[in-house]
Every structure is written in structure tokens, then in C-alpha cells.
Design a protein around this motif. Structure first.
Motif: not given
Lengths: 293, 283
Positions: A126-128, A130, B38, B244
């Protein structure tokens, strides 16, 4: 192993008997432990191969050689071939500064290196998204420059690097701390260059520990599912790694093909376990203390 | 020269070894690019939602239910691992039997086997027509596609943690204390409860916490066997993926930030447990 000191069968003196359990208790405990391990480890492993071969060897081989499966195998190998060497170089650099020097903030740095192990794999992906996704921080800029990271191979590689980040470093740091730096210091004082010292003094001492870390790192890199699933986009033949291909086949009720690809990954896991056990057995003295058993 | 040493010594001890600047520079840069920036983006994104926006997502009934499922099943699985992991560690350290080395190596299988493979294998086993599921079905027990299935998958992934943290402590346990207890007339059960168990308790709790932390974030092995029914058998990581896929970035970010906070709290607990363990056993 402390077995000999405790094993009741080898203890001749009578007072020793009070230090062990009655034979019945011992047998029951062994049965419970083995039963638990067979139920949770052996049976699932057997079922993978049994389901994979349910349609015969010809179907099994056909499932592995169809173009989408081959593309998934290629992508998995490519991803590991990029992620593992990068984390190897990082692990050596991190271990060199943490195990060979004293500086402020060392324990914070050590904790931060282990961070990816405490993060859910889904969050690692998920962080990538975002950062680099279409609606992410850098998304518009990347799109303007026609660079694709998310739903493409670079995203898969990044997510894999994230989840396998600590493996090599956490093997080398305790090992090099135990070994101390006297030999390197002697080499430098005697006139060797930094690179010569590393290659001729340090590397031979840490090579088995290094291999141990690389083995674990590689197994995880090839088998990672959650993090890669989030960034992949699941484009068949393009951004599917082997674990993702297993999922797609399984969801299509193509069980034989799903388990055929899964059996390759299970074989990789078994090879990793055997190699790891051999290292622990043959080169125990050259691994970190926590690995000697 | 003296001035140089002094200046360098202000934040690091001088050493004749070269390469400190290069190694540290590379380490910190790589760590920042891959991990820290990140993760900071996630935290910044969650902060950008504002307190009310964050609360609106976090207190949604489906989110609350998912957290209950995730933490509840992870807790039960970690308890199972604590009990059976202790028995496995005990048997591996104290008894000798044929194939002990193979069994010892096999314990690490969940670390090496990709989670998706474990997921489909366990589902095939516990489905109503599977090898084990067919045995349980007549008894009225359904494992696959229920929270029970999640517990089975999480027990699998957490299995090595308790065994591997308790094993070395059991090995290093001094025989003298047990001998003293036996000589003073304690039975074997009493010796275990009063002498051995207190000594291995820090390691057991550390293993439990590690298994629990791993189980809370687990995704791959669970989603196949869980059935993924919202409010019943939907875990938090899956809910993040669903948000997501619906392009609900704010929702995914808020839930992920909550998960991250929980993970860091667990990491803190584990570090405290480990320093307790070290103060007891020196490793």
C-alpha cells in the motif's frame, strides 16, 4: 544439543531418574508434538503434491509449461534476481557500520532495519501505491513522464525489496559483532587497503552467514504474496508472479494447474529448508549464535 | 590530529577501520528510500484526513468487526502456538527419538513456504470434501470459510515463533535447579511448574507476542480459507485491499495507519519482553 545431559536413557545413576518424566509421559508428549506437526506441516505439504499430480504427470507438466505459467516463473526469477542482490549489498553495508563501529543512534538504526518485518505485507504494498499510484503523491508527475511503477514490474520489485529488506542484515550484524574487529584492524595496520581487508579478511569469515541470509531472503522474495498482490494489478502474463498466478488459477477453479505451480514453490521451500539445515549442521561455528542448534 | 579525533569522537568512537562514512551513508539512504519515506507517506496521508475523517473510517461497523476478527483469531492462534510450541520445543530439546533432526528442520517450514501455497493447501484439506474437512463434517464442525479456518491458517504461519524462542532457553537451563528441586522432594510436575516454567516464561511470552504480531498482519494464507464474509470472517488486511480496489484511498490509508500503530505497539511490547529475556538468560 543438551540432549545427552538430560536424556534419561543415557543417565545411569539412580538419582538422575527424578530429573525426567515417566516413560508414559515422555511418549505422550512426543506423540502430541509429532501429531501437531504432522497435522499442520506434513499433511498440507503432501496435499500440494497430491493435488498437483491428481491429473497425471502429463497434465502436471502441461500446466507448468503453458505461456502464462512460464511468464510468471520468469517474472518471479527476475524479481528475486534484482531484490536479493540489492538487499545483500545493503546487508553487508549495514553490518559493516553497525558491527564494526560505535556511534550515536546505532540501536535506533538497528531497530529501523527490522521494521519491515513488523509491517503487514498488505501495508508494504500500500505505501508504494500511495507514493507512486495514479492518485498518489508522485502519481501525476510519473504519468506526465510516462513512467509506470504501480501495476508494473518496478512496483513488484520495490514491494519485494521492502518485505525482504532485513534478512541479510539481521544475519550478519550479530555474527560480525561476535567475531569482533581485531583481525580487520590488524590487516589495516599492516597496510592492507579497505577493500583488500574486506575481501581477504572479512568475507571469508562471514560467507556462510551471508549465504544463510541470502537463502532466507530469496525464499521470501520468490514466495511473497500480499505486498506484491497490492501493487501488481494482476495482468496475466505480464505482472503475475508465481504466487499471484497460483491465486488466479485457484479462483478459476483450475485446481490442478494452481497446485502444479504451487508445487514448484513448495519444492523451493523444501530446498531452502534442506540447505538451511545443512548450513546449521556443517558450518554452525560460522553462523550467528542464535542459529547454532 | 587530536582535534580531528575529538570532533569525530563526539558522535562516534574513532577506529582505524575505513569505510564508515560510505557504509553508513548507503545504509541510511537505502533505508530511507525503501522503508522510511514510504511509511512516512502513509502516516502523512492518514494525518491529512483530519481527526474527524479518520474517526469516521475507524469507527465504521465493518472496520470494527474486521479488527475484532483479526485480533481475536490471532490471539487464539497464538495461544494454540504457545501450548503446542512449548510441547514441540520440550520434546526436541529433552528427548531423543528417530528423525529428531528432520523434525527440527521441518519446524521452519512456515517461514519458507509461500503463504499463498499454505492458503490453498489448508483450504483443500479443510473444505467439506477435503481430507480433514470430510472427517469433521459429520461431527458438525465446519472449518473452511469460517473464523475457525482463519485460526487454522494463523496457527500454521505462527508455528515456528514459540518453538524457536523457547528452544535455546530450554537448552541453556542449568540442571542444578531441577536437581535441587528433586532432592528437596518436589515431584516432576511441581518442578516443572515452580522451577522450569518461571525460567522459560519470558521466552514463551516473547514467542507468543511474535506469533500474535505475525498473525495480525497475515494475508496470503488467510484469504483462501476465510470465506471473507464481511462482519464475520473478513480480516483487516483484506479490508485494506478491498478499499484500495474501490479506489477508496482515504479509507485504505486510515485503516492501514491504525494497523501500523497496532504493529508498532506490539513491536514495543516484544522489545520489552526481549530485554526481560536477555536480563534473565543473557541472550
Amino acid at each position: 544439543m543438551a540432549i545427552d545431559a538430560f536424556a534419561p536413557d543415557t543417565a545411569a545413576a539412580a538419582p538422575r531418574v527424578a530429573l525426567s518424566e515417566p516413560r508414559v509421559v515422555r511418549l505422550v508428549l512426543i506423540a502430541v508434538a509429532l501429531g501437531f506437526l504432522v497435522l499442520f506441516l506434513v499433511v498440507p505439504l503432501v496435499v500440494v503434491f497430491s493435488e498437483a499430480l491428481a491429473g497425471g504427470v502429463a497434465t502436471y507438466l502441461a500446466s507448468l509449461t503453458e505461456p502464462d505459467a512460464l511468464a510468471a516463473i520468469r517474472l518471479t526469477l527476475l524479481t528475486a534476481a534484482i531484490a536479493v542482490p540489492l538487499n545483500l549489498v545493503f546487508g553487508v553495508a549495514a553490518a559493516w557500520c553497525i558491527a564494526r563501529f560505535e556511534f550515536v543512534g546505532k540501536s535506533v538504526l538497528t531497530t529501523l532495519i527490522d521494521l519491515p518485518f513488523s509491517v503487514s505485507p498488505v501495508i508494504s504494498g500500500l505505501v508504494y501505491v500511495l507514493l507512486f499510484g495514479l492518485h498518489g503523491w508522485l502519481g501525476p508527475w510519473l504519468q506526465a513522464h510516462d513512467v509506470k511503477i504501480i501495476f508494473a514490474v518496478p512496483g513488484i520489485v520495490l514491494a519485494t525489496i521492502f518485505v525482504t529488506f532485513p534478512f541479510v542484515a539481521r544475519e550478519l550484524i550479530p555474527l560480525m559483532q561476535e567475531q569482533g574487529s581485531e583481525e580487520e584492524e590488524a590487516a589495516i595496520v599492516l597496510g592492507a587497503s579497505g577493500w583488500q581487508t574486506f575481501r581477504r579478511v572479512t568475507l571469508p569469515k562471514i560467507k556462510w552467514g551471508l549465504l544463510y541470509g541470502v537463502l532466507l531472503c530469496n525464499a521470501r522474495a520468490m514466495g511473497e504474496f500480499g505486498a506484491v498482490s497490492v501493487v501488481s494489478g494482476h495482468i496475466r502474463g505480464e505482472t503475475n508472479t508465481m504466487p499471484l498466478h497460483v491465486e488466479i488459477l485457484y479462483n478459476e477453479y483450475n485446481m490442478v494447474a494452481a497446485f502444479a505451480v504451487a508445487s514448484l514453490l513448495a519444492l523451493l521451500a523444501l530446498v531452502t529448508l534442506v540447505a538451511k539445515a545443512l548450513l546449521e549442521w556443517r558450518y554452525a561455528d560460522e553462523l550467528a549464535a542464535t542459529r547454532r542448534h | 590530529m587530536a582535534g580531528l579525533l575529538l570532533r569525530a569522537g563526539s558522535w562516534r568512537k574513532p577506529s582505524v577501520l575505513p569505510g564508515f562514512g560510505l557504509a553508513l551513508g548507503f545504509t541510511v539512504t537505502y533505508l530511507s528510500l525503501i522503508v522510511l519515506i514510504p511509511l512516512a507517506a502513509l502516516v502523512a496521508g492518514a494525518a491529512g484526513l483530519g481527526w474527524e475523517g479518520f474517526l469516521a473510517v475507524a469507527t465504521g461497523p465493518r472496520v470494527v468487526a474486521a479488527f475484532k476478527v483479526s485480533f481475536g483469531t490471532a490471539f487464539v492462534a497464538a495461544c494454540l502456538n504457545a501450548v503446542f510450541g512449548l510441547v514441540v520445543a520440550w520434546v526436541l530439546v529433552r528427548y531423543d527419538f528417530p528423525g529428531r533432526r528432520v523434525v527440527d528442520a521441518l519446524v521452519d517450514l512456515p517461514f519458507a513456504l509461500p503463504t499463498a501455497v499454505a492458503g490453498i493447501a489448508l483450504t483443500a484439506l479443510y473444505a467439506p470434501n477435503g481430507w480433514i474437512g470430510a472427517l469433521l463434517e459429520p461431527m458438525g464442525i465446519t472449518v473452511a470459510f469460517t473464523p475457525l479456518g482463519i485460526i487454522v491458517a494463523l496457527t500454521f504461519v505462527g508455528l515456528p515463533f514459540v518453538v524457536r524462542t523457547v528452544e535455546p532457553v530450554l537448552q541453556d537451563l542449568e540442571a542444578e535447579q531441577e536437581e535441587a528441586a528433586a532432592v528437596l522432594g518436589a515431584g516432576r510436575t511441581r518442578t516443572f511448574l515452580r522451577v522450569i516454567l518461571p525460567a522459560i516464561l519470558p521466552a514463551l511470552l516473547t514467542g507468543f507476542a511474535l506469533a500474535f504480531a505475525r498473525a495480525v498482519g497475515e494475508y496470503g494464507s488467510v484469504i483462501f480459507i476465510a470465506g471473507n464474509l464481511p462482519m464475520v470472517s473478513e480480516i483487516v488486511p483484506l479490508l485494506i485491499v478491498i478499499r484500495l480496489e474501490q479506489y477508496d484511498y482515504a479509507g485504505a490509508t486510515a485503516i492501514a495507519a491504525l494497523m501500523l500503530a497496532a504493529s508498532f505497539a506490539l513491536l514495543l511490547v516484544i522489545n520489552l519482553l526481549q530485554s526481560w529475556m536477555r536480563s534473565r538468560h543473557g541472550h
